[in-house]
Design a protein around this motif. Sequence first.
Motif, PDB file in Angstrom:
ATOM      1  N   GLU A 167      35.740 156.973 -30.256  1.00 40.82           N
ATOM      2  CA  GLU A 167      34.286 156.931 -30.136  1.00 40.82           C
ATOM      3  C   GLU A 167      33.787 155.537 -29.759  1.00 40.82           C
ATOM      4  O   GLU A 167      32.831 155.399 -28.980  1.00 40.82           O
ATOM      5  N   ILE A 168      34.425 154.508 -30.288  1.00 39.31           N
ATOM      6  CA  ILE A 168      34.052 153.133 -29.921  1.00 39.31           C
ATOM      7  C   ILE A 168      34.296 152.899 -28.437  1.00 39.31           C
ATOM      8  O   ILE A 168      33.440 152.348 -27.715  1.00 39.31           O
ATOM      9  N   GLU A 169      35.454 153.304 -27.940  1.00 39.30           N
ATOM     10  CA  GLU A 169      35.786 153.111 -26.522  1.00 39.30           C
ATOM     11  C   GLU A 169      34.805 153.863 -25.624  1.00 39.30           C
ATOM     12  O   GLU A 169      34.381 153.347 -24.580  1.00 39.30           O
ATOM     13  N   ALA A 170      34.427 155.071 -26.035  1.00 39.39           N
ATOM     14  CA  ALA A 170      33.467 155.850 -25.244  1.00 39.39           C
ATOM     15  C   ALA A 170      32.101 155.177 -25.229  1.00 39.39           C
ATOM     16  O   ALA A 170      31.399 155.172 -24.200  1.00 39.39           O
ATOM     17  N   TRP A 171      31.704 154.594 -26.346  1.00 36.11           N
ATOM     18  CA  TRP A 171      30.412 153.890 -26.423  1.00 36.11           C
ATOM     19  C   TRP A 171      30.402 152.692 -25.485  1.00 36.11           C
ATOM     20  O   TRP A 171      29.442 152.491 -24.727  1.00 36.11           O
ATOM     21  N   PHE A 172      31.460 151.908 -25.501  1.00 33.81           N
ATOM     22  CA  PHE A 172      31.521 150.746 -24.616  1.00 33.81           C
ATOM     23  C   PHE A 172      31.551 151.167 -23.150  1.00 33.81           C
ATOM     24  O   PHE A 172      30.927 150.520 -22.291  1.00 33.81           O
ATOM     25  N   ALA A 173      32.266 152.244 -22.847  1.00 30.04           N
ATOM     26  CA  ALA A 173      32.299 152.736 -21.464  1.00 30.04           C
ATOM     27  C   ALA A 173      30.907 153.158 -21.014  1.00 30.04           C
ATOM     28  O   ALA A 173      30.497 152.903 -19.864  1.00 30.04           O
ATOM     29  N   LYS A 174      30.159 153.780 -21.909  1.00 28.07           N
ATOM     30  CA  LYS A 174      28.792 154.217 -21.602  1.00 28.07           C
ATOM     31  C   LYS A 174      27.890 153.016 -21.331  1.00 28.07           C
ATOM     32  O   LYS A 174      27.126 152.999 -20.347  1.00 28.07           O
TER      33      LYS A 174
END
Length: 256
Positions: free
Chosen positions: A63-70
């Motif tokens: 979820e952290i990686e997805a947030w940063f990608a967003k």
Amino acid sequence: MTVPLIVMITAAASGIGRTVAEAFAAAGHRVFVSDTDAKAIDEMSARSPEIVASRVDVTSSTEIEAWFAKVKAEAGGVDILINNAGIAGPTERLENIGVESWHNCIDVCLNSQFLTSRCAIPLMKEKRSGSIINLSSTAGLFGYGLRTPYAAAKWAVVGLTKSMAIELGDWNIRVNAICPGSVSGDRMNRVIAAEASMRSTSPEEIRREYTSGQSIKRFVEPKEIADLCLFLSSPAASMISGQAIAIDGHTETYHI
């Protein structure tokens, strides 16, 4: 005129984090926050529509990686990361703390800062600049009886901060820890109530103990933490890195 920076703040839809997020938004920066509380996210979106709030579990690397990608897709990167996420953890003597409770406190208060920082650093290196602020605590400077997992995590945050500062100085990325004392608000009220129950005393007595060892005998206001975050992220603090800065009215002695 302030150049808008990209700011990411964990656990910032309520409490201290929200105050910090609103301060950066008011200063003209683009602010992205995470939280696990869907109701708080909705309330923040209604209250401060300029702040982009997302539901993110900071103990989940996915979820952290997805947030940063967003955020990278929407804003192009990140200039300031504020690791605000934390929980009080259990109020209990060490031998009575459950293993799951211990790990949960460490995961939120410490491991989440590793997960966010490992995503932020490559983006900051691309710009050869950045500011990372890790929320520690005066519990990261003193022992904290009955709150050992919290204190252990907050001490570790200081070590994490100083080590990151050493690694990232060549890229002009500054890393500092803020160590608040007792902060006014619902969370501190819950901490005091839990300790009063554990020790069979009154919340008023616990509150008195918390301020009795300070030179300035009052609780910290959330805005004071927001002001320090703004300063540490500004050009005025361009040579401040690797520091654990207490904002606590000067703790002379610690209670119990």
